[in-house]
Scaffold this active site. Structure first.
Site, PDB file in Angstrom:
ATOM      1  N   GLU A 108      16.272  99.354 153.419  1.00  0.00           N
ATOM      2  CA  GLU A 108      16.706  98.010 153.808  1.00  0.00           C
ATOM      3  C   GLU A 108      17.820  98.059 154.848  1.00  0.00           C
ATOM      4  OE1 GLU A 108      17.292  95.329 150.562  1.00  0.00           O
ATOM      5  OE2 GLU A 108      18.513  93.939 151.717  1.00  0.00           O
TER       6      GLU A 108
ATOM      7  N   GLU B 186      18.411 100.872 142.961  1.00  0.00           N
ATOM      8  CA  GLU B 186      19.188 101.060 144.186  1.00  0.00           C
ATOM      9  C   GLU B 186      20.136 102.236 144.031  1.00  0.00           C
ATOM     10  OE1 GLU B 186      21.304  97.455 145.094  1.00  0.00           O
ATOM     11  OE2 GLU B 186      19.493  96.215 145.085  1.00  0.00           O
TER      12      GLU B 186
ATOM     13  N   LYS C  49      12.172  99.626 140.230  1.00  0.00           N
ATOM     14  CA  LYS C  49      12.935  99.976 141.433  1.00  0.00           C
ATOM     15  C   LYS C  49      14.430  99.992 141.126  1.00  0.00           C
ATOM     16  CE  LYS C  49      13.170  97.130 145.245  1.00  0.00           C
ATOM     17  NZ  LYS C  49      14.628  96.829 145.309  1.00  0.00           N
TER      18      LYS C  49
ATOM     19  N   ASP D 255      12.368  94.991 139.923  1.00  0.00           N
ATOM     20  CA  ASP D 255      13.727  95.478 140.191  1.00  0.00           C
ATOM     21  C   ASP D 255      14.494  95.668 138.892  1.00  0.00           C
ATOM     22  OD1 ASP D 255      14.228  95.919 142.873  1.00  0.00           O
ATOM     23  OD2 ASP D 255      15.056  93.910 143.264  1.00  0.00           O
TER      24      ASP D 255
ATOM     25  N   ASP E 278      15.438  91.266 142.391  1.00  0.00           N
ATOM     26  CA  ASP E 278      16.654  90.622 141.878  1.00  0.00           C
ATOM     27  C   ASP E 278      17.215  89.644 142.926  1.00  0.00           C
ATOM     28  OD1 ASP E 278      17.538  92.557 143.645  1.00  0.00           O
ATOM     29  OD2 ASP E 278      19.117  93.350 142.333  1.00  0.00           O
ATOM     30  N   SER E 279      16.563  89.581 144.108  1.00  0.00           N
ATOM     31  CA  SER E 279      16.839  88.502 145.064  1.00  0.00           C
ATOM     32  C   SER E 279      16.649  87.143 144.407  1.00  0.00           C
ATOM     33  CB  SER E 279      15.914  88.621 146.276  1.00  0.00           C
ATOM     34  OG  SER E 279      14.569  88.733 145.867  1.00  0.00           O
TER      35      SER E 279
HETATM   36  N1  MHF Z   1      16.631  85.266 150.877  1.00  0.00           N
HETATM   37  C1  MHF Z   1      16.939  86.554 150.778  1.00  0.00           C
HETATM   38  N2  MHF Z   1      16.419  87.410 151.666  1.00  0.00           N
HETATM   39  C2  MHF Z   1      16.694  88.734 151.585  1.00  0.00           C
HETATM   40  O1  MHF Z   1      16.183  89.504 152.420  1.00  0.00           O
HETATM   41  C3  MHF Z   1      17.528  89.198 150.532  1.00  0.00           C
HETATM   42  C4  MHF Z   1      18.009  88.265 149.608  1.00  0.00           C
HETATM   43  N3  MHF Z   1      17.717  86.947 149.757  1.00  0.00           N
HETATM   44  N4  MHF Z   1      18.778  88.642 148.552  1.00  0.00           N
HETATM   45  C5  MHF Z   1      18.909  90.054 148.261  1.00  0.00           C
HETATM   46  C6  MHF Z   1      19.011  90.825 149.489  1.00  0.00           C
HETATM   47  C7  MHF Z   1      20.253  90.529 150.295  1.00  0.00           C
HETATM   48  N5  MHF Z   1      19.798  90.789 151.614  1.00  0.00           N
HETATM   49  C8  MHF Z   1      20.476  90.521 152.798  1.00  0.00           C
HETATM   50  C9  MHF Z   1      21.272  89.418 152.931  1.00  0.00           C
HETATM   51  C10 MHF Z   1      21.910  89.141 154.131  1.00  0.00           C
HETATM   52  C11 MHF Z   1      21.780  89.993 155.215  1.00  0.00           C
HETATM   53  C12 MHF Z   1      22.471  89.685 156.491  1.00  0.00           C
HETATM   54  O2  MHF Z   1      23.121  88.683 156.602  1.00  0.00           O
HETATM   55  N6  MHF Z   1      22.332  90.549 157.493  1.00  0.00           N
HETATM   56  C13 MHF Z   1      22.845  90.325 158.839  1.00  0.00           C
HETATM   57  C14 MHF Z   1      23.106  91.661 159.510  1.00  0.00           C
HETATM   58  C15 MHF Z   1      24.545  92.014 159.502  1.00  0.00           C
HETATM   59  C16 MHF Z   1      24.833  93.197 160.389  1.00  0.00           C
HETATM   60  O3  MHF Z   1      24.470  93.150 161.589  1.00  0.00           O
HETATM   61  O4  MHF Z   1      25.398  94.202 159.871  1.00  0.00           O
HETATM   62  C17 MHF Z   1      21.783  89.588 159.652  1.00  0.00           C
HETATM   63  O5  MHF Z   1      22.121  89.066 160.710  1.00  0.00           O
HETATM   64  O6  MHF Z   1      20.605  89.538 159.222  1.00  0.00           O
HETATM   65  C18 MHF Z   1      20.980  91.121 155.070  1.00  0.00           C
HETATM   66  C19 MHF Z   1      20.320  91.365 153.868  1.00  0.00           C
HETATM   67  C20 MHF Z   1      18.411  91.147 151.619  1.00  0.00           C
HETATM   68  N7  MHF Z   1      17.899  90.541 150.412  1.00  0.00           N
HETATM   69  C1  KIV Z   2      14.417  92.577 149.382  1.00  0.00           C
HETATM   70  C2  KIV Z   2      13.755  93.397 148.330  1.00  0.00           C
HETATM   71  C3  KIV Z   2      13.514  94.792 148.777  1.00  0.00           C
HETATM   72  C4  KIV Z   2      14.525  93.360 147.040  1.00  0.00           C
HETATM   73  O1  KIV Z   2      15.066  94.326 146.538  1.00  0.00           O
HETATM   74  C5  KIV Z   2      14.635  92.061 146.353  1.00  0.00           C
HETATM   75  O2  KIV Z   2      13.914  91.113 146.714  1.00  0.00           O
HETATM   76  O3  KIV Z   2      15.438  91.969 145.420  1.00  0.00           O
HETATM   77 MG    MG Z   3      16.377  93.826 144.931  1.00  0.00          MG
END
Ligand code: MHF
Ligand code: KIV
Ligand code: MG
Length: 264
Positions: free
Chosen positions: A181, A114, A112, A84, A45-46
C-alpha cells in the site's frame, strides 16, 4: 462456478494475469462483485472509516470483522474471501491463533496482517495450523500514529530496501499473498519481481500482480476523503455493475492505475 483459491492466484501471477480485488462488507455487494468476477474480496478494517465514519481503522474489533465476513461469505460463490485482522488482535502469537480462527470460522479463506519481521513466528504458526496468511507492507494504516499520518512509504532508498527485505522474509515464513500500500511504483515493481507469491497493490502503481480498492472509493462515495490513488468508476456510468466491470477490465488490461493514481 469453481471458487478462486490460493493456487488460482499463484497461477494468475505465473501467467501474468492481473488479479482484481475489492473490499466488501455485506452480502448484497459481495454477490454483485462475485457475479462481475472480482477475484478477491477483502473484508477490510477500512470499515472503521467507510462504515463507522472514524478517522482511522483502530476501533475495529475482531467481532466487527467476523460479522462482516459472515455477511460477505454468504454473498459469494466464486471470489476468494480474505479478512483483515484488526488492530491489536495479533499482538501475541496466542491471540493471533484465537482471532484468526474466529475469522476462518466466519467464512474467510485467508487472514491479512499488517507488519514485517515481528510477524514471522505468528505467520509460520498459522500456516502450519492450516490458516493461509496475506501480508500487508508499505503504508500500514494501523500504524498511522507511528507514521504521523497516512503517508507514502519507501520513498528513501533505505526504507525501500527494508520493505523489500520484509517482503522476502514474510514469503519465507509462508504468506501466500501480499498487499503493498502506498509505495512508489518502482519499489512495488521491484518487490513484485523479487517474490514468487502474488502481490496486490493499492497506491503502488501498475507493476504489481493485481489491484485492490476500497469499494466506496471506487463508487466515489467515501465519507471522509478520496485518496489520490483511487478512481471513481461511477463517473462514466450510472450503473454500479458497469462501474465494477470497467474497474476489472482496467485492472486486467493494465490501464488502472495510471500515473495520476500512483506515486514516484
Ligand atoms: N476510503 C478509504 N480508502 C482507503 O484506501 C483506505 C481507507 N479508507 N481506510 C484504510 C486505509 C487508509 N488509507 C489511506 C488513507 C489516506 C491516504 C492519503 O491521504 N494519502 C495521500 C498521500 C500522502 C503522501 O503523499 O504521502 C494522498 O494524497 O492520497 C492514503 C491511504 C488506505 N485505506
Ligand atoms: C485497503 C485495503 C488493502 C485494506 O487493508 C482495507 O480495506 O482495510
Ligand atoms: Mg486493512
Amino acid at each position: 462456478m469453481k471458487r478462486v483459491t490460493t493456487s488460482t492466484l499463484l497461477t494468475m501471477k505465473q501467467k501474468n494475469e492481473k488479479i482484481a480485488a475489492l473490499t466488501a462488507y455485506d452480502a448484497s455487494f459481495a454477490k454483485m462483485f462475485d457475479e462481475q468476477f472480482v477475484d478477491v474480496l477483502l473484508i477490510g478494517d477500512s470499515l472503521g472509516m467507510v462504515l463507522k465514519g472514524d478517522d482511522d481503522t483502530l476501533s475495529v474489533s475482531i467481532d466487527d470483522i467476523a460479522y462482516h465476513t459472515r455477511c460477505v461469505r454468504k454473498g459469494t460463490i466464486r471470489s476468494f474471501v480474505v479478512a483483515d485482522m484488526p488492530f491489536m488482535s495479533y499482538s501475541t502469537v496466542e491471540n493471533t491463533y484465537d482471532n484468526a480462527a474466529k475469522l476462518m470460522a466466519a467464512g474467510a479463506s485467508m487472514v491479512k496482517m499488517e507488519g514485517g519481521m515481528w510477524l514471522l513466528p505468528a505467520i509460520q504458526g498459522l500456516v502450519e495450523r492450516g490458516i493461509p496468511v496475506c501480508g500487508h507492507l508499505g503504508l500500514t494504516p494501523q500504524s498511522v500514529h507511528v507514521f504521523g499520518g497516512f503517508k507514502v512509504q519507501g520513498r528513501e532508498n533505505e526504507q525501500a530496501q527494508k520493505i523489500l527485505n520484509d517482503a522476502m522474509e514474510l514469503e519465507k515464513a509462508g504468506i501466500q499473498l501480499l498487499v503493498l500500500e502506498c509505495v512508489p511504483t518502482s519499489v512495488a515493481k521491484l518487490i513484485t519481481e523479487a517474490l514468487s507469491i502474488p502481490v496486490i497493490g493499492i497506491g503502488a502503481g501498475s507493476g504489481t500482480d493485481g489491484q485492490i480498492l476500497v469499494m466506496h472509493d471506487m463508487f466515489g462515495i467515501s465519507a471522509n476523503y478520496m485518496p489520490k490513488f483511487s478512481k471513481n468508476y461511477l463517473e462514466d456510468t450510472a450503473d454500479m455493475r458497469s462501474a465494477v466491470s470497467a474497474y476489472i477490465e482496467d485492472v486486467k488490461a493494465g490501464r488502472f492505475p495510471g500515473p495520476e493514481h500512483s506515486f514516484e
